[in-house]
Design a protein around this motif. Structure first.
Motif, mmCIF file in Angstrom:
data_model
loop_
_atom_site.group_PDB
_atom_site.id
_atom_site.type_symbol
_atom_site.label_atom_id
_atom_site.label_comp_id
_atom_site.label_asym_id
_atom_site.label_seq_id
_atom_site.Cartn_x
_atom_site.Cartn_y
_atom_site.Cartn_z
ATOM 1 N N ASN A 254 1.132 5.953 -3.453
ATOM 2 C CA ASN A 254 -0.017 6.604 -2.938
ATOM 3 C C ASN A 254 0.120 8.025 -3.472
ATOM 4 O O ASN A 254 0.797 8.387 -4.295
ATOM 5 C CB ASN A 254 -0.182 6.574 -1.692
ATOM 6 C CG ASN A 254 1.036 7.192 -0.748
ATOM 7 O OD1 ASN A 254 1.547 7.920 -1.285
ATOM 8 N ND2 ASN A 254 1.244 6.838 0.432
ATOM 9 N N GLY B 11 -5.920 3.829 6.895
ATOM 10 C CA GLY B 11 -6.648 4.191 5.815
ATOM 11 C C GLY B 11 -5.891 4.996 4.621
ATOM 12 O O GLY B 11 -5.095 4.759 4.213
ATOM 13 N N THR B 12 -6.545 6.266 4.645
ATOM 14 C CA THR B 12 -6.150 7.335 3.733
ATOM 15 C C THR B 12 -4.999 8.098 3.972
ATOM 16 O O THR B 12 -4.346 8.733 3.332
ATOM 17 C CB THR B 12 -7.268 8.343 3.340
ATOM 18 O OG1 THR B 12 -7.716 8.956 4.679
ATOM 19 C CG2 THR B 12 -8.672 7.691 2.875
ATOM 20 N N ARG C 74 -6.264 0.688 0.792
ATOM 21 C CA ARG C 74 -6.144 1.510 2.066
ATOM 22 C C ARG C 74 -6.720 0.682 3.355
ATOM 23 O O ARG C 74 -8.027 0.262 3.150
ATOM 24 C CB ARG C 74 -7.051 2.719 2.040
ATOM 25 C CG ARG C 74 -6.948 3.648 0.821
ATOM 26 C CD ARG C 74 -7.687 4.984 0.824
ATOM 27 N NE ARG C 74 -7.460 5.412 -0.268
ATOM 28 C CZ ARG C 74 -8.106 5.505 -1.650
ATOM 29 N NH1 ARG C 74 -8.531 4.369 -1.707
ATOM 30 N NH2 ARG C 74 -7.988 6.316 -2.420
ATOM 31 N N THR D 163 0.828 -1.178 0.058
ATOM 32 C CA THR D 163 0.102 -0.043 0.011
ATOM 33 C C THR D 163 0.719 1.337 0.021
ATOM 34 O O THR D 163 0.493 2.063 -0.338
ATOM 35 C CB THR D 163 -0.919 -0.018 1.065
ATOM 36 O OG1 THR D 163 -1.362 -1.385 1.338
ATOM 37 C CG2 THR D 163 -2.201 0.920 1.176
ATOM 38 N N SER E 94 -8.937 0.632 5.796
ATOM 39 C CA SER E 94 -9.718 1.599 6.365
ATOM 40 C C SER E 94 -10.614 1.070 7.602
ATOM 41 O O SER E 94 -10.961 0.004 7.880
ATOM 42 C CB SER E 94 -10.834 1.958 5.340
ATOM 43 O OG SER E 94 -10.171 2.390 4.240
#
Ligand SMILES: Cc1cc2nc3c(=O)[nH]c(=O)nc-3n(C[C@H](O)[C@H](O)[C@H](O)COP(=O)(O)OP(=O)(O)OC[C@H]3O[C@@H](n4cnc5c(N)ncnc54)[C@H](O)[C@@H]3O)c2cc1C
Length: 423
Positions: free
Chosen positions: A43, A391-392, A365, A39, A367
């Motif tokens: 990004n 998450g974000t 993500r 991840t 979350s």
């Protein structure tokens, strides 16, 4: 103390770094051959203290219903017969109230502030270069209704002490002149000069090298198969090692930094972590006309995408899909969503980048319904700690959550009002 950090994304690597700095013996375990290959790979690149509003708010259920049918909508919800999705969905709906939103914003601002300070210290201490730009984040709006909502959002953030300024179209173009050709479509914006951007992959891998040089033992290509419990403690971690054999790794303390993959390993032995993958996409393009490309990190409200300059490249990232652990890039939906990112960039900055060889990427993500990560100690097992569910905002909160966890493990209270889990 010997600490095993499970997962080497931005969060696991910063945790390993600070634990090592505090004098612990650290083992860093990841199934990939290097750090940040999942991840944290490609990004939106934003260190975004001021744009940290949780997804759950009083208006979002109606918006999601409107978006349900559109493959290119910013948020795509694919209902599945899956307990994890139902649990996440119901908890998310319960957070869709003004009171919860306010409470969650307050927590995220606290963590963001603390983390930004740690991030700056860490960059200064290590000298890591990662296409960093300290030029703020500019959010621009293409309709009066969206601008009105953005102005109200800025008001909420200012109430929490964040310097998010409201700008007219002319002021938006003064902050980022590269938006000139799209200028007539812009109704205004909001801007926080103190935010920044940079390449999370480069940063994390360089920090991982410094960790190894400092004595952290990295176990790459090591798949974690199960956490083993004995009474109220974790007794070991069963892994398939780089040679393909199985073994059990042992430490005094274990930190789970496994993002969306944490619940599958933690929930059978400890409490239930409510983390659900929100698939997102990015496209990275080479710049043809770097002198005409933006340098301020941008948020395009209409498409809910982030645009960040990374040296001679531009990163366009966004959209969210709640559809399980699907990391395919070749499905019809993924292709639509990736192409939509490049198309939008061309609308905003015609002829500036080379769209012929886009580097597409997707990531999950990790979350939580509140957008607040699990940073702290398991309520069930005394030697198990969590740093997951960012998450974000995992890039934004990486340094802070790694630092805070090392402090907590060392028995110290981090200097922030953020409420740590289980502590
Ligand atoms: C499209 C998109 C845009 C984004 N933009 C931004 C942004 O602009 N700013 C921001 O702050 N955040 C952003 N994020 C969020 C951010 O990227 C994440 O929150 C962050 O990368 C999470 O870091 P992590 O270390 O928790 O997870 P990861 O980087 O996924 O690390 C977890 C590690 O665990 C390992 N692992 C998992 N399971 C196992 C196993 N069984 N055995 C061994 N190893 C395992 C993985 O290999 C991985 O390396 C964005 C995310 C997406 C998808």
């Amino acid at each position: 103390m010997k600490v095993a950090v499970l997962g080497a994304g931005i969060v696991g690597v910063t945790t390993a770094w600070y634990l090592n700095q505090s004098g612990h013996e650290v083992v860093l375990v990841d199934r990939q051959g290097d750090a940040a290959l999942e991840t944290s790979f490609a990004n939106g690149a934003q260190i975004s203290v001021s744009f940290c509003e949780p997804w759950a708010n009083a208006w979002v259920p109606i918006k999601v219903l409107k978006w349900l049918a559109r493959d290119d909508s910013p948020l795509l919800f694919r209902p599945r017969l899956e307990l994890a999705q139902m649990r996440y969905g119901l908890s998310f709906l319960m957070q869709c109230t003004t009171a919860s939103f306010e409470r969650n914003v307050e927590e995220l601002v606290q963590l963001g502030r603390y983390s930004h300070a740690r991030h700056k210290e860490l960059v200064a201490a290590t000298g890591i270069e990662y296409d960093r730009l300290e030029k703020g984040i500019l959010h621009f709006f293409s309709s009066q209704a969206d601008l009105d909502a953005g102005v109200a959002g800025a008001e909420v953030m200012r109430h929490h002490g964040v310097d998010r300024r409201v700008l007219t179209r002319e002021q938006v173009l003064a902050v980022e002149p590269a938006l000139a050709s799209f200028g007539p479509n812009i109704y205004g914006g909001t801007y926080t000069p103190s935010d920044e951007s940079g390449d999370a992959l480069v940063f994390t891998q360089k920090l991982a090298r410094l960790c190894e040089q400092g004595g952290v033992q990295a176990r790459w290509n090591t798949q974690i198969l199960a956490l083993e419990r004995q009474g109220q403690q974790l007794s070991g971690v069963r892994v398939r090692n780089a040679q393909g054999g199985q073994e059990t790794l042992q430490a005094d303390v274990y930190v789970v930094a496994l993002a969306s993959y944490a619940p599958a390993l933690v929930n059978p032995v400890a409490e239930c972590l409510n983390i659900y993958p929100a698939k997102g996409y990015s496209a990275t393009l080479k710049l043809k006309r770097p002198e005409r490309a933006s340098t301020v990190s941008l948020l395009d409200d209409t498409r809910k995408i982030a645009i960040s300059r990374l040296g001679d490249r531009i990163r366009i990232a966004g959209t969210a899909e709640l559809a399980g652990m699907d990391t395919r890039l070749d499905s019809a939906t993924a292709q639509v969503r990736c192409r939509a990112l490049v198309k939008r960039y061309e609308e905003l900055f015609p002829g500036v980048a080379d769209p012929s060889e886009p580097n597409y990427w997707t990531g999950l993500r990790p979350s939580t319904p509140t957008n607040i990560p699990y940073i702290g100690r398991s309520r069930r097992l005394g030697n198990l700690w969590f740093n997951c569910g960012h998450g974000t905002l995992g890039w934004t909160h990486g340094a802070g959550s790694g630092h805070a966890l090392a402090e907590l493990i060392g028995g110290r209270r981090p200097d922030t009002a953020f409420n740590f889990y289980g502590v």
